[in-house]
Design an enzyme around this catalytic site. Structure first.
Site, PDB file in Angstrom:
ATOM      1  N   PRO A   2     -16.190  -3.298  -8.689  1.00 30.74           N
ATOM      2  CA  PRO A   2     -17.115  -3.319  -9.831  1.00 30.74           C
ATOM      3  C   PRO A   2     -17.576  -4.736 -10.147  1.00 30.74           C
ATOM      4  CG  PRO A   2     -14.868  -2.894 -10.575  1.00 30.74           C
ATOM      5  CD  PRO A   2     -14.837  -2.894  -9.079  1.00 30.74           C
ATOM      6  N   GLU A   3     -18.851  -4.873 -10.462  1.00 33.09           N
ATOM      7  CA  GLU A   3     -19.395  -6.171 -10.849  1.00 33.09           C
ATOM      8  C   GLU A   3     -19.719  -6.104 -12.335  1.00 33.09           C
ATOM      9  OE1 GLU A   3     -22.288  -7.454  -7.880  1.00 33.09           O
ATOM     10  OE2 GLU A   3     -21.248  -6.303  -6.355  1.00 33.09           O
ATOM     11  N   HIS A  93      -1.322   8.044  -7.898  1.00 34.19           N
ATOM     12  CA  HIS A  93      -2.036   6.768  -7.949  1.00 34.19           C
ATOM     13  C   HIS A  93      -2.115   6.198  -9.364  1.00 34.19           C
ATOM     14  CE1 HIS A  93      -3.036   7.282  -3.802  1.00 34.19           C
ATOM     15  NE2 HIS A  93      -3.685   8.412  -4.039  1.00 34.19           N
ATOM     16  N   ARG A 112      -5.578   1.481  -4.370  1.00 37.11           N
ATOM     17  CA  ARG A 112      -5.184   0.365  -3.498  1.00 37.11           C
ATOM     18  C   ARG A 112      -4.272  -0.647  -4.185  1.00 37.11           C
ATOM     19  NH1 ARG A 112     -10.490  -1.116  -0.118  1.00 37.11           N
ATOM     20  NH2 ARG A 112      -8.988  -2.369   1.026  1.00 37.11           N
TER      21      ARG A 112
END
Ligand SMILES: [Zn+2]
Length: 283
Positions: A2-3, A93, A112
């Site tokens: 995400p930016e 997760h 991740r």
């Protein structure tokens, strides 16, 4: 990853979802996500009884402000927040859960596990890593063409690499750097100190505009980010170059090319973004 626009969208959504809620307890099943304090138990204990005051943002970091603390959270590649009812089982997760006194749970899910959380006493968060080294916000008065020029003059690294490192300006990642450089007509491998005054002005304007448009688009569709699991996701804008290798340039119809700049995959238009200063465009 995400930016700025995606993080800003998550910020707005999250604020609507959790503002005013009181934390009853916190569970952490993957302690490496918690970078500060060193002891996970301290992290968990500190947040008990804290009320969520508001959610802030600095660059690509989310800042969850509580009564006494600022939780600095970076989503990295896959981090997601979601608000859940207690009867929904968390999956494998889900690594951090904030249990609220009203029974709902804010869950941090990260396939991740690259995301990070730093907890600070309110007021200390901006003067310590990871936030202390960041450059200005793109929509702030500190981000000027003059400042850009001074900083870029000191380096012959590629302009793309400099735009990614969060010191000249925060919030840009691979997507919006490629898009801004395309719109400014600047080749991503150009040496930062080779940009003309005119190119600097254009690039500055395109960075601000590109991010603004993306924030606006995200802001207007906040609801669609919360899927059935209450998970806040990403949105996809219409892009000129990012992810479009081999496709036609939307401006000149040339085939878009992919190169690697500073280790990052980079798509550009060989005609719209010439590697040398484009003398033909000069007026
Ligand atoms: Zn083109």
């Amino acid at each position: 990853m995400p930016e700025l626009p995606e993080v800003e969208t998550v910020r707005r959504t999250l604020e609507q979802l959790v503002k005013g809620k009181e934390i009853e307890r916190v569970s952490v099943t993957w302690p490496k996500i918690i970078k500060q304090p060193e002891e996970v138990e301290q992290f968990k204990d500190a947040l008990v009884g804290q009320v969520i005051d508001h959610i802030g943002r600095r660059g690509k970091f989310l800042l969850i402000y509580t009564t006494d603390f600022a939780l600095v959270s970076h989503l990295r590649m896959e981090g997601r927040y979601g608000l859940f009812a207690p009867d929904e089982q968390p999956d494998k997760h889900t690594h951090v859960i904030f249990y609220f006194t009203d029974g709902t749970q804010l869950r941090y899910r990260d396939v991740r596990k690259f995301g990070t959380m730093h907890l600070f006493k309110k007021g200390e968060e901006l003067n310590a890593l990871p936030l202390s080294q960041l450059g200005p916000e793109p929509f702030s008065e500190e981000f000027t063409v003059k400042r850009m020029k001074e900083m870029l003059a000191k380096t012959n690294r590629s302009i793309k690499t400099v735009l990614l490192d969060q010191k000249l300006v925060v919030g840009l990642g691979n997507i919006y750097v490629d898009e801004s450089l395309f719109k400014a007509g600047i080749h991503p491998e150009r040496a930062a100190n080779s940009l003309s005054q005119k190119e600097l002005v254009t690039l500055h304007a395109e960075i601000v505009k590109t991010l603004e448009e993306a924030v606006e688009k995200g802001g207007s569709t906040v609801r669609s980010y919360v899927n059935t699991q209450g998970e806040i996701g990403m949105f996809q804008l219409e892009l000129y170059v990012y992810g479009r290798k081999g496709e036609e340039c939307k401006v000149c119809s040339s085939e878009l090319e992919r190169i690697v700049v500073g280790g990052r995959g980079t798509v550009f238009c060989p005609k719209c973004q010439k590697s040398k200063k484009a003398s033909k465009i000069k007026k």
